[in-house]
Design a protein around this motif. Structure first.
Motif, mmCIF file in Angstrom:
data_model
loop_
_atom_site.group_PDB
_atom_site.id
_atom_site.type_symbol
_atom_site.label_atom_id
_atom_site.label_comp_id
_atom_site.label_asym_id
_atom_site.label_seq_id
_atom_site.Cartn_x
_atom_site.Cartn_y
_atom_site.Cartn_z
ATOM 1 N N SER A 245 0.842 -1.202 0.000
ATOM 2 C CA SER A 245 0.000 0.000 0.000
ATOM 3 C C SER A 245 0.877 1.251 0.000
ATOM 4 O O SER A 245 0.522 2.281 -0.578
ATOM 5 C CB SER A 245 -0.962 0.015 1.193
ATOM 6 N N ASN A 246 2.051 1.166 0.638
ATOM 7 C CA ASN A 246 3.005 2.276 0.565
ATOM 8 C C ASN A 246 3.416 2.530 -0.878
ATOM 9 O O ASN A 246 3.488 3.678 -1.339
ATOM 10 C CB ASN A 246 4.259 1.955 1.383
ATOM 11 N N LEU A 247 3.704 1.466 -1.598
ATOM 12 C CA LEU A 247 4.144 1.603 -2.989
ATOM 13 C C LEU A 247 3.033 2.164 -3.881
ATOM 14 O O LEU A 247 3.312 2.907 -4.820
ATOM 15 C CB LEU A 247 4.627 0.251 -3.523
ATOM 16 N N ARG A 248 1.811 1.811 -3.580
ATOM 17 C CA ARG A 248 0.706 2.405 -4.335
ATOM 18 C C ARG A 248 0.683 3.917 -4.118
ATOM 19 O O ARG A 248 0.471 4.692 -5.061
ATOM 20 C CB ARG A 248 -0.627 1.795 -3.910
ATOM 21 N N ALA A 249 0.919 4.345 -2.881
ATOM 22 C CA ALA A 249 0.973 5.780 -2.582
ATOM 23 C C ALA A 249 2.150 6.434 -3.313
ATOM 24 O O ALA A 249 2.038 7.575 -3.773
ATOM 25 C CB ALA A 249 1.087 6.004 -1.079
ATOM 26 N N PRO A 293 -2.251 -4.607 -6.446
ATOM 27 C CA PRO A 293 -2.949 -5.498 -5.500
ATOM 28 C C PRO A 293 -3.456 -4.758 -4.265
ATOM 29 O O PRO A 293 -2.752 -3.925 -3.697
ATOM 30 C CB PRO A 293 -1.868 -6.524 -5.125
ATOM 31 N N GLU A 294 -4.661 -5.063 -3.878
ATOM 32 C CA GLU A 294 -5.269 -4.455 -2.698
ATOM 33 C C GLU A 294 -5.126 -5.384 -1.492
ATOM 34 O O GLU A 294 -5.319 -6.599 -1.593
ATOM 35 C CB GLU A 294 -6.758 -4.183 -2.960
ATOM 36 N N ASP A 295 -4.798 -4.799 -0.359
ATOM 37 C CA ASP A 295 -4.756 -5.539 0.909
ATOM 38 C C ASP A 295 -3.892 -6.798 0.844
ATOM 39 O O ASP A 295 -4.253 -7.855 1.388
ATOM 40 C CB ASP A 295 -6.178 -5.917 1.351
ATOM 41 N N LYS A 296 -2.775 -6.710 0.168
ATOM 42 C CA LYS A 296 -1.844 -7.825 0.096
ATOM 43 C C LYS A 296 -0.598 -7.513 0.930
ATOM 44 O O LYS A 296 -0.112 -6.380 0.943
ATOM 45 C CB LYS A 296 -1.424 -8.085 -1.351
ATOM 46 N N SER A 297 -0.087 -8.514 1.596
ATOM 47 C CA SER A 297 1.136 -8.358 2.365
ATOM 48 C C SER A 297 2.316 -8.791 1.511
ATOM 49 O O SER A 297 2.364 -9.933 1.041
ATOM 50 C CB SER A 297 1.080 -9.209 3.636
ATOM 51 N N LEU A 298 3.260 -7.892 1.294
ATOM 52 C CA LEU A 298 4.465 -8.225 0.536
ATOM 53 C C LEU A 298 5.242 -9.320 1.252
ATOM 54 O O LEU A 298 5.733 -10.271 0.638
ATOM 55 C CB LEU A 298 5.333 -6.981 0.355
ATOM 56 N N GLY A 307 2.914 -15.996 -4.854
ATOM 57 C CA GLY A 307 3.057 -14.645 -4.333
ATOM 58 C C GLY A 307 4.280 -13.953 -4.887
ATOM 59 O O GLY A 307 4.248 -12.755 -5.189
ATOM 60 N N TYR A 308 5.367 -14.697 -5.038
ATOM 61 C CA TYR A 308 6.596 -14.134 -5.596
ATOM 62 C C TYR A 308 6.353 -13.635 -7.020
ATOM 63 O O TYR A 308 6.799 -12.538 -7.392
ATOM 64 C CB TYR A 308 7.707 -15.185 -5.596
ATOM 65 N N ARG A 309 5.626 -14.433 -7.797
ATOM 66 C CA ARG A 309 5.308 -14.027 -9.178
ATOM 67 C C ARG A 309 4.443 -12.773 -9.184
ATOM 68 O O ARG A 309 4.598 -11.899 -10.041
ATOM 69 C CB ARG A 309 4.611 -15.172 -9.918
ATOM 70 N N MET A 310 3.528 -12.679 -8.233
ATOM 71 C CA MET A 310 2.672 -11.488 -8.136
ATOM 72 C C MET A 310 3.507 -10.245 -7.855
ATOM 73 O O MET A 310 3.321 -9.193 -8.478
ATOM 74 C CB MET A 310 1.634 -11.698 -7.023
#
Length: 345
Positions: A245-249, A293-298, A307-310
């Motif tokens: 979410s930080n990266l989206r910002a 991605p919304e509400d995803k934990s890196l 998840g790595y591919r995402m």
């Protein structure tokens, strides 16, 4: 879509600045110039003011938490996250007022390759000393800013909810952070680019955008590391699981810089006959944000192949944006990108 995002961001910024009342200082006033950089400068000025408003709210929220008997940490965690999101607009900058840029490490210590924040905060909170904001400002940068507060709010070793001394230490850190935000906001009271010639400004502008983009990319490349051997603890906000979410910002802030309320790089490209390229950059911003991605934990994502591919897919979106800005835009405008302090580290 992008216009809605930009208008919403501007309205939010103005609301925050208008509500600011806890610092006890007069807010900085925007400098009005006829320089071509004016709209970009206004974006940065508003971002600095919004960050200051959020740090002031964070200090108050933490004080309220410490004074309450219930110790409900939801409001203060939410405010910490809002403050972190506001910081994303200023994060990774290598262009602007030197007094503002000098505060970056005090605001946020990252990357934290050896969990220095955890070790330093553990020592700090076990001390019997009653820490003041002034005391905190003389300590390691690892205990001064957003990462230190994240540790207090989210780490299992934190005694924030059970120790009044730890709580007061948290308030001191938040006050120190607000003091740094005041310095940053005050530094943007003047347009640092108003004396630049047109070609100099083009180079400075593209470098500003490029530097922030490269910093954002490192926030994914570090935890991605080598395929099959990710380093999730290198994620920016792994404790709170808010890295993506930080990266989206970050992306939203860079998009705002690119358009600069209708008088930014997008317009420069179109005026110089590069409408097609401007469309591709605008589309890449919109596509990256619309599919983020919304509400995803890196941190959690890196624990599985899927998840790595995402995460890698998100990195590729930023890499394409970098190619467009760093290569195509810079080349078409005849601009040489300035040195980025994050290179080679």
């Amino acid at each position: 879509m992008k216009k809605i995002r930009l208008v919403s961001a501007i309205a939010s910024t103005l609301s925050l600045v208008g509500c600011q009342s806890t610092t006890g200082t007069s807010p900085a006033k925007l400098e009005s110039t006829g320089h071509i950089s004016q709209n970009v400068y206004e974006v940065e000025f508003n971002a600095a003011q919004a960050f200051l408003a959020q740090t002031s709210e964070l200090e108050q929220s933490l004080s309220d938490y410490c004074a309450s008997e219930s110790k409900d940490d939801v409001p203060v965690k939410q405010q910490w996250h809002q403050t972190m999101l506001a910081w994303m607009a200023l994060q990774g900058q290598e262009r602007g007022p030197s007094t503002a840029l000098e505060q970056s490490w005090n605001v946020q210590f990252w990357p934290d390759k050896k969990n220095t924040t955890g070790r330093k905060m553990s020592v700090l909170t076990k001390s019997d000393q009653a820490w003041s904001a002034e005391d905190i400002s003389t300590q390691s940068v690892t205990v001064q800013g957003l990462g230190a507060l994240e540790w207090l709010l989210y780490d299992q070793a934190s005694t924030l909810s059970s120790s009044s001394n730890t709580c007061e230490t948290g308030v001191a850190i938040a006050e120190n952070l607000d003091n740094k935000a005041q310095i940053i906001a005050g530094s943007w009271a003047e347009n640092p680019w108003k004396s630049l010639e047109f070609t100099e400004w083009e180079s400075e502008y593209i470098s500003l955008l490029s530097n922030q983009l490269e910093y954002s990319m490192k926030k994914l490349s570090r935890p991605l590391a080598k395929i099959g051997k990710p380093r999730p603890y290198f994620s920016e906000s792994w404790r709170s699981e808010t890295s993506l979410s930080n990266l989206r910002a970050n992306l939203e802030a860079m998009e705002a810089l690119y358009f600069a309320n209708g008088n930014g790089l997008d317009l420069l490209l179109r005026e110089q006959g590069h409408a097609g390229l401007a469309d591709r950059v605008a589309h890449q911003f919109a596509m990256a944000l619309d599919t983020w991605p919304e509400d995803k934990s890196l941190f959690a994502a890196l624990e599985s192949k899927e998840g790595y591919r995402m995460v890698l897919a998100q990195y590729n979106k930023l890499e394409q944006l970098k190619y467009l800005i760093h290569e195509e835009v810079a080349i078409e405008l005849g601009v040489v990108i300035g040195f980025n302090a994050t290179d080679g580290d």
